[in-house]
Design an enzyme around this catalytic site. Sequence first.
Site, short mmCIF file in Angstrom:
data_model
loop_
_atom_site.label_atom_id
_atom_site.label_comp_id
_atom_site.label_asym_id
_atom_site.label_seq_id
_atom_site.Cartn_x
_atom_site.Cartn_y
_atom_site.Cartn_z
N ARG A 163 47.13 80.62 -15.51
CA ARG A 163 46.52 81.95 -15.54
C ARG A 163 45.29 81.99 -16.45
O ARG A 163 44.30 82.65 -16.15
CB ARG A 163 47.54 83.00 -15.99
CG ARG A 163 47.12 84.42 -15.66
CD ARG A 163 48.12 85.44 -16.20
NE ARG A 163 49.46 85.22 -15.67
CZ ARG A 163 49.86 85.69 -14.49
NH1 ARG A 163 49.04 86.38 -13.74
NH2 ARG A 163 51.09 85.47 -14.08
N ALA A 164 45.34 81.28 -17.58
CA ALA A 164 44.20 81.27 -18.51
C ALA A 164 42.95 80.71 -17.84
O ALA A 164 41.85 81.27 -17.99
CB ALA A 164 44.55 80.46 -19.75
#
Length: 272
Positions: free
Chosen positions: A212-213
Amino acid sequence: SPQGPFCSDCLYKMNNGNLLETEKKKMRVVELPLGVTEDRVVGTLDIEHAIKKGEKRFEPGILAEANRNFLYIDEVNLLEDHIVDLLLDSAAMGINTVEREGISFTHPARFILVGTMNPEEGELRPQLLDRFGLCVQVNSLRDKSLRTEVLKRKAEFDDAPEKFFKKWKQEQKILAEKIIKAKEKLKKVKVSDKALSNVVEITSELSLDGHRADIVILKSARAYSAFNGKEEITSEDIKTVAPFALRHRLKRLPFEDVSAEAQKLHAILERI
């Protein structure tokens, strides 16, 4: 949304050959208060009407109101766990399903989640923390001239709110137009192999879960590039947005201070 996903009522109409009506509305901010009940969040079914008429009547909740809008939560870290669980489900799936007495109703619940909190009052659950793409740390101003300007503007607003709005209306308009142009240009901003490499170089050296980052950094950098009228994502764009995407995702090992990971991030950003 005419493109879906659809609620149970819309699906029923479509299956019976009826056309769906569409309406344009401005996006708005829907607030979720701390003491909210589960039924107020997800909505509820009118069981009495269902029994008497044999029809489902859904009473929309906050998640239905927040669909395609902003969902704002003040003091989000103080939200009760069972409400957090409901938010996690909707945030992940973009759909809210209400089950009551053997009757179910489904509707879209896609929203932009915005929360504010004071970290000193308690931590946020990791599952919910990860749902926030960007994290901005707000600190008190120390510069005397800036603090004076805050006082000045506050006094102006208190004395004459309408006059204050008019004074800043033009700047607000310019900013809004810049954002609209950036949205129109967003998909034209080139994502080069170098930009992808820079994102991965940052995230691969940190103790992060999932991807997700990486996704958030890339999307944020692209939006920032479009906002500044650029044709492609640059290293500077990535370096600017990376701390906002990573600050709340940095982990610390046992007996290690989180600042160690922050220092590592700073060193990586200096290198790219």
